[in-house]
Scaffold this motif. Structure first.
Motif, PDB file in Angstrom:
ATOM      1  N   PRO A   1      90.451  97.786  13.189  1.00 46.86           N
ATOM      2  CA  PRO A   1      91.848  97.369  13.345  1.00 46.86           C
ATOM      3  C   PRO A   1      92.004  95.983  13.982  1.00 46.86           C
ATOM      4  O   PRO A   1      93.040  95.353  13.823  1.00 46.86           O
ATOM      5  CB  PRO A   1      92.456  98.443  14.259  1.00 46.86           C
ATOM      6  CG  PRO A   1      91.329  99.249  14.786  1.00 46.86           C
ATOM      7  CD  PRO A   1      90.120  98.984  13.958  1.00 46.86           C
ATOM      8  N   GLU A   2      90.999  95.486  14.693  1.00 46.81           N
ATOM      9  CA  GLU A   2      91.115  94.178  15.375  1.00 46.81           C
ATOM     10  C   GLU A   2      89.907  93.288  15.078  1.00 46.81           C
ATOM     11  O   GLU A   2      89.129  92.959  15.980  1.00 46.81           O
ATOM     12  CB  GLU A   2      91.215  94.393  16.898  1.00 46.81           C
ATOM     13  CG  GLU A   2      92.455  95.111  17.370  1.00 46.81           C
ATOM     14  CD  GLU A   2      93.704  94.242  17.291  1.00 46.81           C
ATOM     15  OE1 GLU A   2      93.604  93.051  16.893  1.00 46.81           O
ATOM     16  OE2 GLU A   2      94.782  94.766  17.620  1.00 46.81           O
ATOM     17  N   PRO A   3      89.746  92.864  13.843  1.00 43.98           N
ATOM     18  CA  PRO A   3      88.526  92.088  13.510  1.00 43.98           C
ATOM     19  C   PRO A   3      88.396  90.770  14.253  1.00 43.98           C
ATOM     20  O   PRO A   3      87.291  90.245  14.369  1.00 43.98           O
ATOM     21  CB  PRO A   3      88.657  91.829  12.010  1.00 43.98           C
ATOM     22  CG  PRO A   3      89.827  92.584  11.545  1.00 43.98           C
ATOM     23  CD  PRO A   3      90.628  93.045  12.714  1.00 43.98           C
ATOM     24  N   SER A   4      89.506  90.218  14.786  1.00 42.36           N
ATOM     25  CA  SER A   4      89.383  88.916  15.448  1.00 42.36           C
ATOM     26  C   SER A   4      88.886  89.054  16.890  1.00 42.36           C
ATOM     27  O   SER A   4      88.535  88.072  17.534  1.00 42.36           O
ATOM     28  CB  SER A   4      90.716  88.170  15.431  1.00 42.36           C
ATOM     29  OG  SER A   4      91.649  88.883  16.217  1.00 42.36           O
ATOM     30  N   LEU A   5      88.855  90.288  17.413  1.00 45.02           N
ATOM     31  CA  LEU A   5      88.462  90.486  18.815  1.00 45.02           C
ATOM     32  C   LEU A   5      87.032  90.987  18.986  1.00 45.02           C
ATOM     33  O   LEU A   5      86.470  90.948  20.075  1.00 45.02           O
ATOM     34  CB  LEU A   5      89.402  91.512  19.479  1.00 45.02           C
ATOM     35  CG  LEU A   5      90.891  91.186  19.515  1.00 45.02           C
ATOM     36  CD1 LEU A   5      91.655  92.279  20.236  1.00 45.02           C
ATOM     37  CD2 LEU A   5      91.105  89.844  20.230  1.00 45.02           C
ATOM     38  N   THR A   6      86.475  91.519  17.911  1.00 43.42           N
ATOM     39  CA  THR A   6      85.166  92.167  18.063  1.00 43.42           C
ATOM     40  C   THR A   6      84.189  91.668  16.999  1.00 43.42           C
ATOM     41  O   THR A   6      84.543  90.880  16.129  1.00 43.42           O
ATOM     42  CB  THR A   6      85.340  93.704  18.007  1.00 43.42           C
ATOM     43  OG1 THR A   6      84.140  94.317  18.428  1.00 43.42           O
ATOM     44  CG2 THR A   6      85.680  94.192  16.601  1.00 43.42           C
ATOM     45  N   LEU A   7      82.960  92.105  17.101  1.00 44.39           N
ATOM     46  CA  LEU A   7      81.942  91.681  16.134  1.00 44.39           C
ATOM     47  C   LEU A   7      81.148  92.880  15.624  1.00 44.39           C
ATOM     48  O   LEU A   7      80.961  93.863  16.356  1.00 44.39           O
ATOM     49  CB  LEU A   7      80.977  90.694  16.798  1.00 44.39           C
ATOM     50  CG  LEU A   7      81.493  89.276  16.993  1.00 44.39           C
ATOM     51  CD1 LEU A   7      80.660  88.515  18.007  1.00 44.39           C
ATOM     52  CD2 LEU A   7      81.479  88.521  15.650  1.00 44.39           C
TER      53      LEU A   7
ATOM     54  N   PHE B   1      85.290  91.347  22.667  1.00 46.52           N
ATOM     55  CA  PHE B   1      84.368  90.318  23.143  1.00 46.52           C
ATOM     56  C   PHE B   1      85.096  89.313  24.039  1.00 46.52           C
ATOM     57  O   PHE B   1      86.296  89.122  23.899  1.00 46.52           O
ATOM     58  CB  PHE B   1      83.743  89.582  21.945  1.00 46.52           C
ATOM     59  CG  PHE B   1      82.483  90.243  21.475  1.00 46.52           C
ATOM     60  CD1 PHE B   1      82.516  91.473  20.851  1.00 46.52           C
ATOM     61  CD2 PHE B   1      81.250  89.645  21.698  1.00 46.52           C
ATOM     62  CE1 PHE B   1      81.349  92.106  20.441  1.00 46.52           C
ATOM     63  CE2 PHE B   1      80.077  90.267  21.294  1.00 46.52           C
ATOM     64  CZ  PHE B   1      80.125  91.492  20.670  1.00 46.52           C
ATOM     65  N   PRO B   2      84.377  88.640  24.954  1.00 50.24           N
ATOM     66  CA  PRO B   2      85.008  87.566  25.736  1.00 50.24           C
ATOM     67  C   PRO B   2      85.532  86.500  24.768  1.00 50.24           C
ATOM     68  O   PRO B   2      84.950  86.300  23.695  1.00 50.24           O
ATOM     69  CB  PRO B   2      83.868  87.007  26.587  1.00 50.24           C
ATOM     70  CG  PRO B   2      82.659  87.804  26.285  1.00 50.24           C
ATOM     71  CD  PRO B   2      82.955  88.814  25.240  1.00 50.24           C
ATOM     72  N   PRO B   3      86.634  85.809  25.153  1.00 48.95           N
ATOM     73  CA  PRO B   3      87.282  84.874  24.219  1.00 48.95           C
ATOM     74  C   PRO B   3      86.325  83.917  23.510  1.00 48.95           C
ATOM     75  O   PRO B   3      86.448  83.687  22.309  1.00 48.95           O
ATOM     76  CB  PRO B   3      88.269  84.131  25.104  1.00 48.95           C
ATOM     77  CG  PRO B   3      88.585  85.106  26.193  1.00 48.95           C
ATOM     78  CD  PRO B   3      87.338  85.916  26.437  1.00 48.95           C
ATOM     79  N   ASP B   4      85.340  83.345  24.230  1.00 52.70           N
ATOM     80  CA  ASP B   4      84.497  82.337  23.568  1.00 52.70           C
ATOM     81  C   ASP B   4      83.515  82.933  22.554  1.00 52.70           C
ATOM     82  O   ASP B   4      82.911  82.205  21.769  1.00 52.70           O
ATOM     83  CB  ASP B   4      83.744  81.500  24.609  1.00 52.70           C
ATOM     84  CG  ASP B   4      82.838  82.359  25.468  1.00 52.70           C
ATOM     85  OD1 ASP B   4      83.089  83.589  25.556  1.00 52.70           O
ATOM     86  OD2 ASP B   4      81.866  81.818  26.038  1.00 52.70           O
ATOM     87  N   ALA B   5      83.346  84.254  22.567  1.00 53.35           N
ATOM     88  CA  ALA B   5      82.412  84.847  21.607  1.00 53.35           C
ATOM     89  C   ALA B   5      83.142  85.577  20.472  1.00 53.35           C
ATOM     90  O   ALA B   5      82.515  86.076  19.550  1.00 53.35           O
ATOM     91  CB  ALA B   5      81.492  85.827  22.335  1.00 53.35           C
ATOM     92  N   ARG B   6      84.474  85.651  20.552  1.00 53.59           N
ATOM     93  CA  ARG B   6      85.230  86.361  19.509  1.00 53.59           C
ATOM     94  C   ARG B   6      85.204  85.581  18.204  1.00 53.59           C
ATOM     95  O   ARG B   6      85.175  84.345  18.235  1.00 53.59           O
ATOM     96  CB  ARG B   6      86.707  86.495  19.926  1.00 53.59           C
ATOM     97  CG  ARG B   6      86.901  87.474  21.024  1.00 53.59           C
ATOM     98  CD  ARG B   6      88.373  87.525  21.434  1.00 53.59           C
ATOM     99  NE  ARG B   6      88.448  88.097  22.767  1.00 53.59           N
ATOM    100  CZ  ARG B   6      89.505  88.055  23.561  1.00 53.59           C
ATOM    101  NH1 ARG B   6      90.610  87.462  23.145  1.00 53.59           N
ATOM    102  NH2 ARG B   6      89.465  88.604  24.750  1.00 53.59           N
ATOM    103  N   PRO B   7      85.303  86.316  17.088  1.00 53.16           N
ATOM    104  CA  PRO B   7      85.377  85.578  15.818  1.00 53.16           C
ATOM    105  C   PRO B   7      86.652  84.758  15.708  1.00 53.16           C
ATOM    106  O   PRO B   7      86.692  83.745  15.026  1.00 53.16           O
ATOM    107  CB  PRO B   7      85.351  86.656  14.744  1.00 53.16           C
ATOM    108  CG  PRO B   7      85.122  87.942  15.421  1.00 53.16           C
ATOM    109  CD  PRO B   7      85.283  87.766  16.907  1.00 53.16           C
ATOM    110  N   GLY B   8      87.724  85.151  16.414  1.00 42.65           N
ATOM    111  CA  GLY B   8      88.969  84.399  16.358  1.00 42.65           C
ATOM    112  C   GLY B   8      89.518  84.353  14.960  1.00 42.65           C
ATOM    113  O   GLY B   8      89.700  85.389  14.339  1.00 42.65           O
TER     114      GLY B   8
END
Ligand SMILES: O=C(O)CCC(=O)C(=O)O
Ligand SMILES: [Fe+2]
Length: 347
Positions: free
Chosen positions: A206-212, A33-40
């Motif tokens: 594998p990358e929960p902070s980048l996707t939703l 996701f674009p940075p502002d929409a990522r769960p971070g």
């Protein structure tokens, strides 16, 4: 699709299912996701003040109608515990059986698909980390024939679950009708004619902070009853931050949808929510979406409009709202724009 292409073509398209392919490749960029929409950050506060309604309370004053309520409650609790059949469907059903259900045609009444429900996987800016099985589940006798035939217990168990959830939803809607002052029967018939089951499967990511698993949204329907199993992942946007809705044993989540917000002329608010993924275990959720018939006229209830509460939304047909909703994925601030009468007041 040519008949003799099947199931070959279907199996090939099915490779898009994230549950078939997530283990075999580096993390796909199309899911970032674009940075502002990522769960971070992954550790969000858990919500400790979501109201919990105890339907089984007050046993000491039980009357015959309370017995009926308790019976319904027990059935619902059973349903919420029996997640096995959804697990069986996603994890154990042979690919050939899933292939016959896989479809990217959003008009197909029962279908298995991946990512968003628009049917436009190839045109999506970002894919979401979920597979989904969707079909109508009310009135039962009119829709059961389109359901998956396998696993063989699917029809029986989902049928029982749908009936009980429907009863619960009707009870809740009666209470809301009374509470709003529009009458217990207000939401009966056309306003709650359809019910759709949407089973989400979020494989470990594998990358929960980048996707939703599901981007932020409010539900487009009247009211949703959500069974969320026992894995964390549902988050709600409250007071400017995302907070986790912890799965409580034996509890169902009740979501106010846009239609209830509009009919109540803004007295009830639909809450923004999303689903995040995690790296260690698959998560399954099952949403029962109670919704109006497609041609139903939706408008704020006349009894809730007066000089100090001016009408906030226009009248429209539900199908128009739903079509518009499909084009505004992830843009919650825009969904209601077309339906507002006084842009400054309605939110
Ligand atoms: O998976 C979840 O907990 C949320 C599902 C959801 O919000 C939906 O299906 O609309
Ligand atoms: Fe939702």
């Amino acid at each position: 699709m040519q008949r003799d292409d099947f199931p070959c073509t279907c199996l090939k398209t099915m490779e898009k299912l994230i549950s078939s392919s997530y283990k075999e490749r580096p993390f796909p960029e199309t899911y970032i996701f674009p940075p502002d929409a990522r769960p971070g950050k992954l550790a969000v506060p858990l919500c400790n003040n979501i109201p919990v309604i105890d339907l089984g309370g007050g046993a000491e004053e039980a009357s015959e109608s309370d017995d009926r309520r308790t019976y319904i409650l027990e059935q619902i609790l059973k349903a919420s515990q029996e997640f096995g059949f959804f697990q069986e469907f996603f994890e154990e059903l042979p690919a050939e059986d899933k292939a016959s259900l896989y479809s990217e045609d959003p008009n197909k009444s029962c279908r298995l698909f991946t990512s968003s429900s628009t049917g436009n996987y190839d045109g999506e800016d970002v894919h979401i980390w979920r597979d989904c099985l969707k079909h109508p589940c009310h009135p039962l006798e009119e829709c059961k024939h389109v359901w998956p035939q396998k696993p063989i217990r699917y029809g029986e168990l989902v049928g029982a679950c749908s009936t009980q959830v429907r009863e619960l939803a009707s009870n809740i809607l009666e209470l809301i009708g009374e509470g709003l002052g529009v009458g217990a029967g207000y939401f009966r018939d056309e306003l709650s004619q359809q019910m759709l089951l949407s089973v989400n499967y979020y494989p470990p990511c594998p990358e929960p902070s980048l996707t939703l698993g599901l981007p932020k949204h409010c539900d487009p329907n009247l009211i949703t009853i959500l069974l969320q199993g026992d894995v964390n992942g549902l988050q709600v946007f409250k007071d400017g931050e995302w907070i986790g809705v912890e799965p409580l044993p034996h509890a169902l989540v009740v979501n106010v949808g846009y239609q209830l917000q509009i009919i109540s002329n803004g007295k009830l608010k639909s809450a923004e929510h999303r689903a995040v993924t995690n790296s260690s275990e698959a998560r399954i959720s099952a949403g029962f979406f109670v919704m109006p018939s497609n041609d139903c006229l939706i408008e704020p209830a006349a009894a809730l409009i007066n000089a100090s509460n001016p009408q906030l939304y226009k009248g429209f047909q539900y199908k128009d709202f739903f079509l518009n909703f499909g084009t505004k994925l992830g843009k919650t601030e825009q969904v209601l724009d077309r339906f507002k009468l006084q842009a400054r007041l309605a939110s």
